[in-house]
Structure formats: structure tokens, C-alpha cells
Design a protein around this motif. Structure first.
Motif, PDB file in Angstrom:
ATOM      1  N   TYR A   1       0.843  -1.306  -0.222  1.00 24.28           N
ATOM      2  CA  TYR A   1      -0.282  -0.160  -0.168  1.00 24.28           C
ATOM      3  C   TYR A   1       0.733   1.494  -0.018  1.00 24.28           C
ATOM      4  O   TYR A   1       0.130   2.135   0.521  1.00 24.28           O
ATOM      5  CB  TYR A   1      -0.680   0.104   1.120  1.00 24.28           C
ATOM      6  CG  TYR A   1      -0.310  -0.449   2.785  1.00 24.28           C
ATOM      7  CD1 TYR A   1       0.182   0.505   3.540  1.00 24.28           C
ATOM      8  CD2 TYR A   1      -0.251  -1.469   3.446  1.00 24.28           C
ATOM      9  CE1 TYR A   1       0.816   1.252   4.581  1.00 24.28           C
ATOM     10  CE2 TYR A   1       0.554  -1.571   4.362  1.00 24.28           C
ATOM     11  CZ  TYR A   1       0.544  -0.182   5.287  1.00 24.28           C
ATOM     12  OH  TYR A   1       1.320  -0.680   6.379  1.00 24.28           O
ATOM     13  N   TYR A   2       1.959   1.002  -0.658  1.00 27.19           N
ATOM     14  CA  TYR A   2       3.021   2.347  -0.264  1.00 27.19           C
ATOM     15  C   TYR A   2       3.253   2.101  -2.302  1.00 27.19           C
ATOM     16  O   TYR A   2       3.417   1.359  -3.106  1.00 27.19           O
ATOM     17  CB  TYR A   2       4.609   1.857  -0.066  1.00 27.19           C
ATOM     18  CG  TYR A   2       5.053   2.901  -0.667  1.00 27.19           C
ATOM     19  CD1 TYR A   2       5.048   4.822   0.081  1.00 27.19           C
ATOM     20  CD2 TYR A   2       6.558   2.446  -1.330  1.00 27.19           C
ATOM     21  CE1 TYR A   2       6.327   5.043  -0.244  1.00 27.19           C
ATOM     22  CE2 TYR A   2       7.169   3.526  -1.387  1.00 27.19           C
ATOM     23  CZ  TYR A   2       7.014   5.070  -1.684  1.00 27.19           C
ATOM     24  OH  TYR A   2       7.970   6.019  -1.207  1.00 27.19           O
TER      25      TYR A   2
ATOM     26  N   PHE B   1      -7.104   1.958  -5.034  1.00 30.79           N
ATOM     27  CA  PHE B   1      -7.931   1.306  -3.027  1.00 30.79           C
ATOM     28  C   PHE B   1      -8.693  -0.138  -4.402  1.00 30.79           C
ATOM     29  O   PHE B   1      -9.397  -0.293  -5.209  1.00 30.79           O
ATOM     30  CB  PHE B   1      -8.504   1.974  -2.864  1.00 30.79           C
ATOM     31  CG  PHE B   1      -8.410   2.453  -2.154  1.00 30.79           C
ATOM     32  CD1 PHE B   1      -7.926   2.569  -1.022  1.00 30.79           C
ATOM     33  CD2 PHE B   1      -7.672   4.588  -2.711  1.00 30.79           C
ATOM     34  CE1 PHE B   1      -6.576   3.968  -0.271  1.00 30.79           C
ATOM     35  CE2 PHE B   1      -6.777   5.132  -2.188  1.00 30.79           C
ATOM     36  CZ  PHE B   1      -6.737   5.267  -1.183  1.00 30.79           C
ATOM     37  N   ALA B   2      -9.004  -1.129  -3.468  1.00 33.90           N
ATOM     38  CA  ALA B   2     -10.017  -2.660  -3.495  1.00 33.90           C
ATOM     39  C   ALA B   2     -11.295  -2.077  -3.328  1.00 33.90           C
ATOM     40  O   ALA B   2     -11.723  -2.552  -4.040  1.00 33.90           O
ATOM     41  CB  ALA B   2      -9.692  -3.240  -1.970  1.00 33.90           C
ATOM     42  N   ASP B   3     -12.048  -1.132  -3.380  1.00 35.69           N
ATOM     43  CA  ASP B   3     -13.467  -0.777  -3.265  1.00 35.69           C
ATOM     44  C   ASP B   3     -13.266   0.793  -3.672  1.00 35.69           C
ATOM     45  O   ASP B   3     -13.091   1.916  -2.353  1.00 35.69           O
ATOM     46  CB  ASP B   3     -14.241  -0.406  -1.676  1.00 35.69           C
ATOM     47  CG  ASP B   3     -15.608  -0.137  -1.415  1.00 35.69           C
ATOM     48  OD1 ASP B   3     -15.872   0.507  -3.040  1.00 35.69           O
ATOM     49  OD2 ASP B   3     -16.586  -0.202  -1.365  1.00 35.69           O
TER      50      ASP B   3
ATOM     51  N   ASN C   1      -7.769   0.839   3.319  1.00 35.18           N
ATOM     52  CA  ASN C   1      -8.702   1.647   2.948  1.00 35.18           C
ATOM     53  C   ASN C   1      -7.427   2.447   2.592  1.00 35.18           C
ATOM     54  O   ASN C   1      -7.860   4.017   3.183  1.00 35.18           O
ATOM     55  CB  ASN C   1      -9.023   1.604   3.570  1.00 35.18           C
ATOM     56  CG  ASN C   1      -9.554   1.751   5.251  1.00 35.18           C
ATOM     57  OD1 ASN C   1      -8.463   1.510   6.016  1.00 35.18           O
ATOM     58  ND2 ASN C   1     -10.515   3.063   5.836  1.00 35.18           N
ATOM     59  N   VAL C   2      -6.171   2.635   3.274  1.00 35.69           N
ATOM     60  CA  VAL C   2      -5.187   3.343   3.581  1.00 35.69           C
ATOM     61  C   VAL C   2      -3.677   3.220   3.268  1.00 35.69           C
ATOM     62  O   VAL C   2      -3.817   2.122   2.376  1.00 35.69           O
ATOM     63  CB  VAL C   2      -4.555   3.405   4.381  1.00 35.69           C
ATOM     64  CG1 VAL C   2      -4.230   2.296   5.403  1.00 35.69           C
ATOM     65  CG2 VAL C   2      -3.743   5.092   5.265  1.00 35.69           C
ATOM     66  N   ILE C   3      -3.453   4.388   1.859  1.00 31.60           N
ATOM     67  CA  ILE C   3      -1.992   4.696   0.881  1.00 31.60           C
ATOM     68  C   ILE C   3      -1.218   5.093   1.365  1.00 31.60           C
ATOM     69  O   ILE C   3      -1.239   6.217   1.547  1.00 31.60           O
ATOM     70  CB  ILE C   3      -2.507   4.600  -0.226  1.00 31.60           C
ATOM     71  CG1 ILE C   3      -3.304   3.431  -1.395  1.00 31.60           C
ATOM     72  CG2 ILE C   3      -1.363   4.878  -1.003  1.00 31.60           C
ATOM     73  CD1 ILE C   3      -3.634   3.219  -2.255  1.00 31.60           C
ATOM     74  N   LEU C   4       0.036   4.795   1.123  1.00 35.08           N
ATOM     75  CA  LEU C   4       1.445   5.565   1.720  1.00 35.08           C
ATOM     76  C   LEU C   4       2.242   6.182  -0.196  1.00 35.08           C
ATOM     77  O   LEU C   4       2.012   5.358  -0.504  1.00 35.08           O
ATOM     78  CB  LEU C   4       1.866   5.333   2.790  1.00 35.08           C
ATOM     79  CG  LEU C   4       2.064   4.649   4.089  1.00 35.08           C
ATOM     80  CD1 LEU C   4       3.194   3.879   4.897  1.00 35.08           C
ATOM     81  CD2 LEU C   4       2.129   6.193   4.465  1.00 35.08           C
TER      82      LEU C   4
END
Length: 222
Positions: free
Chosen positions: A18-19, A34-36, A95-98
Motif C-alpha cells: 500500500y505504498y 483501492f480495493a473498493d 483503505n489507506v495508501i502511503l
């Protein structure tokens, strides 16, 4: 915030799913990351050690958040923060990305099609020396870039302990065509229902500094 170089930062980020380091390739396609991709999209500028982003992603699982910073070493600390906080409650971080990027060039990495619902600016560098003012994340030239990626009803939430930065930022928001919909110069004296307290906020408050906070929206008037 200054941070010492960490030899483990790059290897850990390279292994993190998720980076994102290639921000320009994602321009106009951030929802797809994102997945959703049907969830609202929030963006934190200058995420530091990732505490706020982790708290937000955990509290609001139906919202996607991108935590951006220019420093890979800082983002690596953020990755460990997210792993620790999500692991403590046995939840996956979908639901989070760096994101590593130079926020000054945000228009190179985000497009109007990205339709950001909210931008957070938490305790950014105040750059209070006059010749450095344009580096502020709340400077007028930055705000006009944010307008191009925010939804028409989108908002900016800005929080700081620095009096000078806050008062001068009010002028920037006005110059950029923003309407202030909420403002306080002592956030902790009010019962604001949606405040996530980060480590810096707690530290500044314990030092007796009042936390300034505002919510702004663009008027969309030419």
C-alpha cells in the motif's frame, strides 16, 4: 519535521503493497488504487509518522485515505505505525495508501478526475521566515492547486499550533476564494465531534499551546 536516515526504510517500503512511489503514473486513477473504489477519497498532506492516517482509516473503514509525504524515511515510519495499529485490532489495511510526492507539485500527481472529497493539513511546517512563506502547504499558490482536485463540495481541514501561520493562512484562504465554514483558535476548548488527536497535538497541548483549526470550502465563484 526532521528525521534521521533509516537504512531499513527503502526495503520495507518496497515490500509494502500500500505504498506508492510512482505518483505521476497514478494521476487521474487514484480511486482505482483501492480495493473498493466507490468510497469517498480523503488526502492528508504531510502525514509525518502516519498516526493520523492510521487513526482515520481505522475509525472510518468506509473512507479511503491517502497519506502523503516527501520523505521516504518518514513514510517508512508511517508504515510501521499503520502495521502496529491495524495489527492491534486484527484488521487489514485496505483503505489507506502511503504516497511519496512533492506536495508543491501536487497537480502533477492528482487530476480533476481524482475527485478528492477532503484534504487534511495537520501541523505542517510553518515556514515563518518571509522568504520561505511560499513553501507553506496553506499558501495561496498551493490552495489554487487543491481546488482543481477537490470535488465542488469538497473541503480542506487545517490544524496548527502556530499563531502566525494560522492568521496568515486565513489571508491565503481568502485570496484563493475559500469560505471558512468553521474556525476556532482553541480547538480543545470546544466540543468538536470529529477531532482525532495526534501525538503532536497532544504534545503541543501539554506545552500550553492552543490548537487552531478551520474548515474551508471553495466558493466556486469566478
Amino acid at each position: 519535521m526532521r528525521i534521521r536516515r533509516k537504512k531499513w526504510a527503502r526495503p520495507e517500503l518496497d515490500a509494502c503493497n500500500y505504498y506508492i512511489d510512482n505518483a505521476e503514473e497514478m494521476r487521474g486513477k487514484w480511486h482505482e488504487a483501492f480495493a473498493d473504489n466507490s468510497r469517498p477519497l480523503y488526502l492528508e498532506l504531510g502525514c509525518g509518522k502516519g498516526v493520523f492516517a492510521a487513526q482515520h482509516a481505522l475509525k472510518y473503514p468506509d473512507i479511503n485515505i491517502i497519506a502523503a509525504d516527501i520523505k521516504a524515511d518518514m513514510l517508512a515510519v508511517g508504515r510501521r505505525t499503520i502495521e502496529s495499529m491495524f495489527g492491534a485490532v486484527d484488521r487489514t489495511h485496505d483503505n489507506v495508501i502511503l504516497l511519496r510526492m512533492n506536495i508543491a507539485d501536487i497537480s502533477k500527481f492528482f487530476a480533476p478526475d481524482d475527485s478528492v472529497d477532503r484534504i487534511y493539513i495537520n501541523f505542517c511546517n510553518p515556514w515563518n521566515r518571509g522568504k520561505h512563506n511560499k513553501r507553506r502547504l496553506t499558501h495561496t499558490r498551493q490552495l489554487v492547486q487543491y481546488k482543481t482536485i477537490l470535488k465542488p463540495e469538497g473541503e480542506i481541514r487545517f490544524k496548527t499550533d502556530d499563531d502566525q501561520l494560522f492568521e496568515e493562512s486565513l489571508e491565503y484562504f481568502n485570496e484563493a476564494g475559500c469560505k471558512i465554514t468553521y474556525l476556532t483558535r482553541d480547538l480543545h476548548a470546544e466540543n468538536f465531534p470529529d477531532n482525532l488527536v495526534t501525538e503532536h497535538e497532544r504534545m503541543f497541548s501539554e506545552d500550553g499551546k492552543k490548537i487552531k483549526f478551520l474548515i474551508a470550502r471553495f466558493t466556486n465563484e469566478e
